[in-house]
Design an enzyme around this catalytic site. Structure first.
Site, PDB file in Angstrom:
ATOM      1  N   ASP A   1      37.189  49.057  46.273  1.00 42.29           N
ATOM      2  CA  ASP A   1      36.245  48.076  45.716  1.00 42.29           C
ATOM      3  C   ASP A   1      35.617  47.280  46.851  1.00 42.29           C
ATOM      4  OD1 ASP A   1      37.112  48.834  43.236  1.00 42.29           O
ATOM      5  OD2 ASP A   1      38.336  47.062  42.869  1.00 42.29           O
TER       6      ASP A   1
ATOM      7  N   ASP B   1      36.805  36.887  46.962  1.00 46.93           N
ATOM      8  CA  ASP B   1      38.026  37.712  46.925  1.00 46.93           C
ATOM      9  C   ASP B   1      38.871  37.410  48.160  1.00 46.93           C
ATOM     10  OD1 ASP B   1      37.431  39.264  44.599  1.00 46.93           O
ATOM     11  OD2 ASP B   1      36.133  40.570  45.773  1.00 46.93           O
TER      12      ASP B   1
ATOM     13  N   GLU C   1      45.956  42.807  45.621  1.00 47.63           N
ATOM     14  CA  GLU C   1      44.847  43.762  45.472  1.00 47.63           C
ATOM     15  C   GLU C   1      44.081  43.914  46.782  1.00 47.63           C
ATOM     16  OE1 GLU C   1      41.838  42.602  42.614  1.00 47.63           O
ATOM     17  OE2 GLU C   1      40.606  44.330  43.088  1.00 47.63           O
ATOM     18  N   GLU C   2      44.036  42.845  47.563  1.00 48.61           N
ATOM     19  CA  GLU C   2      43.190  42.850  48.761  1.00 48.61           C
ATOM     20  C   GLU C   2      43.919  43.325  50.016  1.00 48.61           C
ATOM     21  OE1 GLU C   2      40.209  42.630  47.995  1.00 48.61           O
ATOM     22  OE2 GLU C   2      40.433  41.691  46.024  1.00 48.61           O
TER      23      GLU C   2
ATOM     24  N   ASP D   1      46.493  39.455  41.829  1.00 47.91           N
ATOM     25  CA  ASP D   1      45.070  39.771  41.894  1.00 47.91           C
ATOM     26  C   ASP D   1      44.435  38.428  42.216  1.00 47.91           C
ATOM     27  OD1 ASP D   1      42.409  40.212  41.521  1.00 47.91           O
ATOM     28  OD2 ASP D   1      42.600  41.090  39.518  1.00 47.91           O
TER      29      ASP D   1
ATOM     30  N   LEU E   1      41.509  37.302  42.859  1.00 46.17           N
ATOM     31  CA  LEU E   1      40.277  36.926  42.179  1.00 46.17           C
ATOM     32  C   LEU E   1      39.937  38.032  41.185  1.00 46.17           C
ATOM     33  CD1 LEU E   1      37.113  36.368  41.788  1.00 46.17           C
ATOM     34  CD2 LEU E   1      38.515  34.409  42.412  1.00 46.17           C
ATOM     35  N   ASP E   2      40.144  37.750  39.935  1.00 47.76           N
ATOM     36  CA  ASP E   2      39.864  38.729  38.889  1.00 47.76           C
ATOM     37  C   ASP E   2      38.486  38.451  38.285  1.00 47.76           C
ATOM     38  OD1 ASP E   2      40.611  40.837  36.964  1.00 47.76           O
ATOM     39  OD2 ASP E   2      40.445  39.189  35.531  1.00 47.76           O
TER      40      ASP E   2
ATOM     41  N   GLU F   1      47.794  43.479  37.657  1.00 49.21           N
ATOM     42  CA  GLU F   1      46.944  43.147  36.511  1.00 49.21           C
ATOM     43  C   GLU F   1      47.684  43.440  35.196  1.00 49.21           C
ATOM     44  OE1 GLU F   1      42.356  43.537  38.003  1.00 49.21           O
ATOM     45  OE2 GLU F   1      43.363  45.442  37.693  1.00 49.21           O
TER      46      GLU F   1
END
Ligand code: AHG
Ligand code: MN
Ligand code: MN
Length: 326
Positions: A59, A65, A87-88, A106, A108-109, A271
């Site tokens: 992504d 983010d 996630e990052e 996560d 920043l969703d 998530e």
């Protein structure tokens, strides 16, 4: 009651230990800092701008983010969290080797909503470390110690639950005091519902059980559901999740035939799992179509899964479509 009061009461009741409490408190501080940034978006800089980087999943990363993850890491580094799964980040970030809790986030969703002033959020999951965080990153969600999410929108909110007991509790960030204050009693997913949340733009790529579910649903009163539905899709899992905890309904992000989405779009560890724990403790369900999300053992940190959650009656109807297709 303030979040701090709730955390103290949870510890006193044996629902959470001191490490879990201090980690949740530090995540709340990070969320306040993220909220501060969100409210100044496009005044300080356009936080929805792509950085040129990509995360482990491919992504494109937005400025927020990256900043949100930095704030979370900064606050967690002041606790004895054992590791951060994010996630990052490609891999686990190892923190305190003596820590008892692994934190998955996560940061920043709902990144696509950053630039358009629509609700976004942060999702978190706490897992036990068992003395070796690096060896314990891939645990089924059933082992979670706590889970929750923040939303940054018209109100900044927190939903939190401890696996050790107690309510699924909702909080609102009070703009006057700067504290998260509990709002209402125990959250439970309303049983009687007429709302669904799905991105139906992908209908053509869906597999047969999903198409059949949609056909039945859209028949409304004249079909097998015997009721007319409303559709909502915020494109932030957290915002749809908050609504479902208040008003019921079902959220669907199925696998589809687009390249990369054959096993779903949303990520299991940071998530689906936290949403799964919240839903089960709030009397709802979260499944991958067939199995409870919480029973899935992740094969890798960024594993994607189909995700369906919300009111039990609605999730069971969806599950029936998948089971009868086997
Ligand atoms: P993220 O911003 O962390 O990548 O997550 C966004 C997720 C989820 O919150 C939302 O429901 C979904 O992606 C939206 O997907 P579409 O853009 O395909 O509708
Ligand atoms: Mn997300
Ligand atoms: Mn994200």
């Amino acid at each position: 009651m303030s979040l701090q009061g709730f955390l103290s009461a949870s510890a006193a009741a044996g629902h959470a230990d001191d490490d879990q409490v201090s980690i949740i408190a530090s995540l709340a501080e990070a969320a306040k800092s993220i909220d501060h940034l969100v409210r100044r978006n496009s005044i300080v800089a356009d936080l929805g701008t792509e950085t040129g980087g990509a995360n482990a999943d491919g992504d494109h990363q937005k400025a927020l983010d990256v900043k949100a993850e930095g704030l979370i890491l900064e606050h967690l580094s002041a606790t004895n969290a054992a590791a951060l799964l994010s996630e990052e980040q490609d891999d686990a970030v190892l923190l305190d080797p003596d820590g008892s809790v692994i934190v998955a986030v996560d940061p920043l969703d709902g990144s696509s909503n950053i630039s358009v002033n629509v609700t976004i959020g942060t999702i978190f999951s706490l897992l036990p470390s068992h003395g070796d965080a690096a060896a314990n990153t891939l645990q089924a969600g059933r082992h979670q110690l706590a889970a929750g999410f923040f939303t940054y929108g018209p109100q900044t909110t927190l939903v939190l639950t401890f696996a050790g007991g107690g309510d699924v509790a909702g909080f609102i960030l009070c703009p006057d005091s700067g504290e998260f204050i509990r709002s209402g009693g125990a959250l439970s997913v309303p049983a009687d519902t007429k709302e669904f949340a799905v991105n139906s733009a992908y209908t053509n790529y869906w597999f047969p059980p999903m198409k059949q579910w949609m056909d039945d649903t859209l028949m409304g009163k004249s079909g097998p559901c015997e009721k007319d539905y409303r559709m909502r899709w915020i494109a932030s899992l957290v915002a749809d999740g908050w609504r479902i905890l208040q008003r019921g309904g079902i959220f669907l992000y199925p696998a589809d035939q687009r390249p990369g989405n054959e096993t779903g779009r949303l990520r299991l560890v940071y998530e689906a799992n936290p949403i799964g724990l919240l839903m089960e403790r709030a009397g709802g369900m979260a499944i991958d179509g067939v199995n409870p999300i919480l029973d899935l053992v992740p094969e890798n940190l960024h594993q994607r899964v189909p995700l369906f959650f919300g009111a039990t009656s609605e999730v069971k109807r969806l599950q029936h479509h998948h089971s009868s297709a086997d």
